[in-house]
Design an enzyme around this catalytic site. Structure first.
Site, PDB file in Angstrom:
ATOM      1  CG  ASP A   1       1.830 -10.813  -8.777  1.00 36.16           C
ATOM      2  OD1 ASP A   1       0.868 -10.145  -8.380  1.00 36.16           O
ATOM      3  OD2 ASP A   1       3.014 -10.404  -8.731  1.00 36.16           O
TER       4      ASP A   1
ATOM      5  CE1 TYR B   1       8.301  -7.573  -9.637  1.00 34.50           C
ATOM      6  CE2 TYR B   1       6.783  -9.267 -10.377  1.00 34.50           C
ATOM      7  CZ  TYR B   1       7.235  -8.415  -9.391  1.00 34.50           C
ATOM      8  OH  TYR B   1       6.610  -8.422  -8.166  1.00 34.50           O
TER       9      TYR B   1
ATOM     10  CE  LYS C   1       2.901  -7.006  -8.048  1.00 29.48           C
ATOM     11  NZ  LYS C   1       3.528  -7.999  -8.944  1.00 29.48           N
TER      12      LYS C   1
ATOM     13  CG  HIS D   1       5.497  -2.645  -7.895  1.00 28.52           C
ATOM     14  ND1 HIS D   1       6.202  -3.209  -8.931  1.00 28.52           N
ATOM     15  CD2 HIS D   1       5.645  -3.511  -6.865  1.00 28.52           C
ATOM     16  CE1 HIS D   1       6.745  -4.350  -8.551  1.00 28.52           C
ATOM     17  NE2 HIS D   1       6.432  -4.549  -7.295  1.00 28.52           N
TER      18      HIS D   1
END
Length: 274
Positions: free
Chosen positions: A46, A51, A76, A109
Site C-alpha cells: 500500500d 508518500y 492513492k 486519499h
C-alpha cells in the site's frame, strides 16, 4: 505463493487481508523494504502519491520476478489532484512511477470536504475502472455523509474504505456502515502508531501465545474482518508482523481489547483535514 487469507470485494476481486504500508518510508530505501516484505511472504503493498515513494515501490516490483497476478498494489490520489481531469492526469503519473499497466486498488486519499471535489474525482475513478486500468476503486478517510453522497450521485460504490483503526479507535459505527454497504474496511495506523505497543493488557494477552502486543493487535484486526496494513521499515518487524496466522484470540481476549477504546486519533480528523 502467499498464505495470507483474502477478502473478496464487491466486484469479485480478492484483496490479501494483510499487507505492508510504506508511509514515511523514503523512496531511496523503500525498494529494499518492499523486497524484504516480498521475501517474507507479503503480496499486498500500500503506497500513495503523497508518500513520494511510488517509483521505489515500482523498482521492487520489477526486481522481484513475482508474477503480476500474485501481487496486490494499492496507491492513492493526493488531495491537491482532486477533480475530474486532474485525477486522470495524476493516475497516469502514478502508474508511470510504479511501472505498471494497472493497479489493483486506487483510493481517494482524503474526503477533503472544504474542496468539495470528491464526487467529480469519483467519476474519474469510475472512468479509469471502466477502462480496466484499475481492478477496484475505493476511498480513504471517508465518513458516512460523504459515502452516502457518492452512493446518490454516482454509479459505483467504493469497494474499500481505508480508515484509521486500532484498539483505541475501533470505529465500530463506521465499520458497521461499511459492512452494510458491501464496503471492506481497511485499517491504517493499525498499531496506533506504536502508542499501544507497551499496553499492559495487550502484553498480557501476547504472553499467553508467545506473541508481541503488535502481533496481538494485527490478529485482532484479522478476526474483526479488517484488511490491515502495518507499516515498518525494519526487517525484523516486517517479519514479526507477518507471523500472526498460527494463533487465534479467544472471546475474552477480544473483550479485553474492546475495553481499550478511547476515541483518540493518531492522525488527522477526516472532517477537517485537507
Amino acid at each position: 505463493m502467499s498464505t495470507v487469507p483474502s477478502i473478496t470485494l464487491d466486484n469479485g476481486v480478492e484483496i490479501p487481508q494483510l499487507g505492508l504500508g510504506v508511509w514515511q518510508v523514503e523512496d531511496e530505501i523503500v525498494a529494499d523494504v518492499v523486497t524484504t516484505a516480498f521475501e517474507t511472504g507479503y503480496r499486498h503493498i500500500d503506497t500513495a502519491a503523497a508518500y513520494r515513494n511510488e517509483a521505489g515501490v515500482g523498482r521492487a516490483i520489477a526486481a522481484s520476478g513475482l508474477p503480476r497476478d500474485e501481487l496486490f498494489i494499492t496507491t492513492k490520489l493526493q488531495n491537491s489532484d482532486q477533480g475530474y481531469d486532474s485525477t486522470l492526469a495524476a493516475f497516469d503519473k502514478s502508474i508511470d512511477q510504479l511501472g505498471l499497466e494497472y493497479v489493483d486498488l486506487y483510493l481517494i486519499h482524503w474526503q477533503c470536504l472544504k474542496k468539495d471535489k470528491y464526487v467529480d474525482t469519483w467519476k474519474a475513478f469510475e472512468q479509469l475502472y471502466a477502462d480496466k486500468r484499475i481492478r477496484a476503486i475505493g476511498v480513504s478517510n471517508f465518513h458516512e455523509p460523504a459515502l452516502r453522497r457518492i452512493f446518490e450521485e454516482t454509479t459505483i460504490r467504493p469497494a474499500v474504505n481505508q480508515i484509521e483503526l486500532h484498539p483505541a479507535l475501533p470505529q465500530d459505527g463506521l465499520r458497521a456502515f461499511n459492512a452494510e454497504n458491501d464496503i471492506v474496511t481497511e485499517a491504517w495506523s493499525p498499531l496506533a502508531s506504536g502508542e499501544l505497543i507497551d499496553d499492559p493488557a495487550l502484553k498480557t494477552i501476547g504472553a499467553k501465545y508467545g506473541k508481541s502486543a503488535a502481533q496481538v493487535m494485527i490478529r485482532w484486526h484479522l478476526q474483526l474482518g479488517n484488511v490491515v496494513i502495518p507499516k515498518s521499515r525494519t526487517a525484523s518487524r516486517i517479519k514479526e508482523n507477518f507471523e500472526v496466522f498460527d494463533f487465534r484470540l479467544d472471546n475474552d481476549d477480544m473483550a479485553t481489547i474492546a475495553d481499550l477504546e478511547t476515541g483518540v486519533r493518531t492522525g488527522g480528523d477526516p472532517d477537517v483535514f485537507g
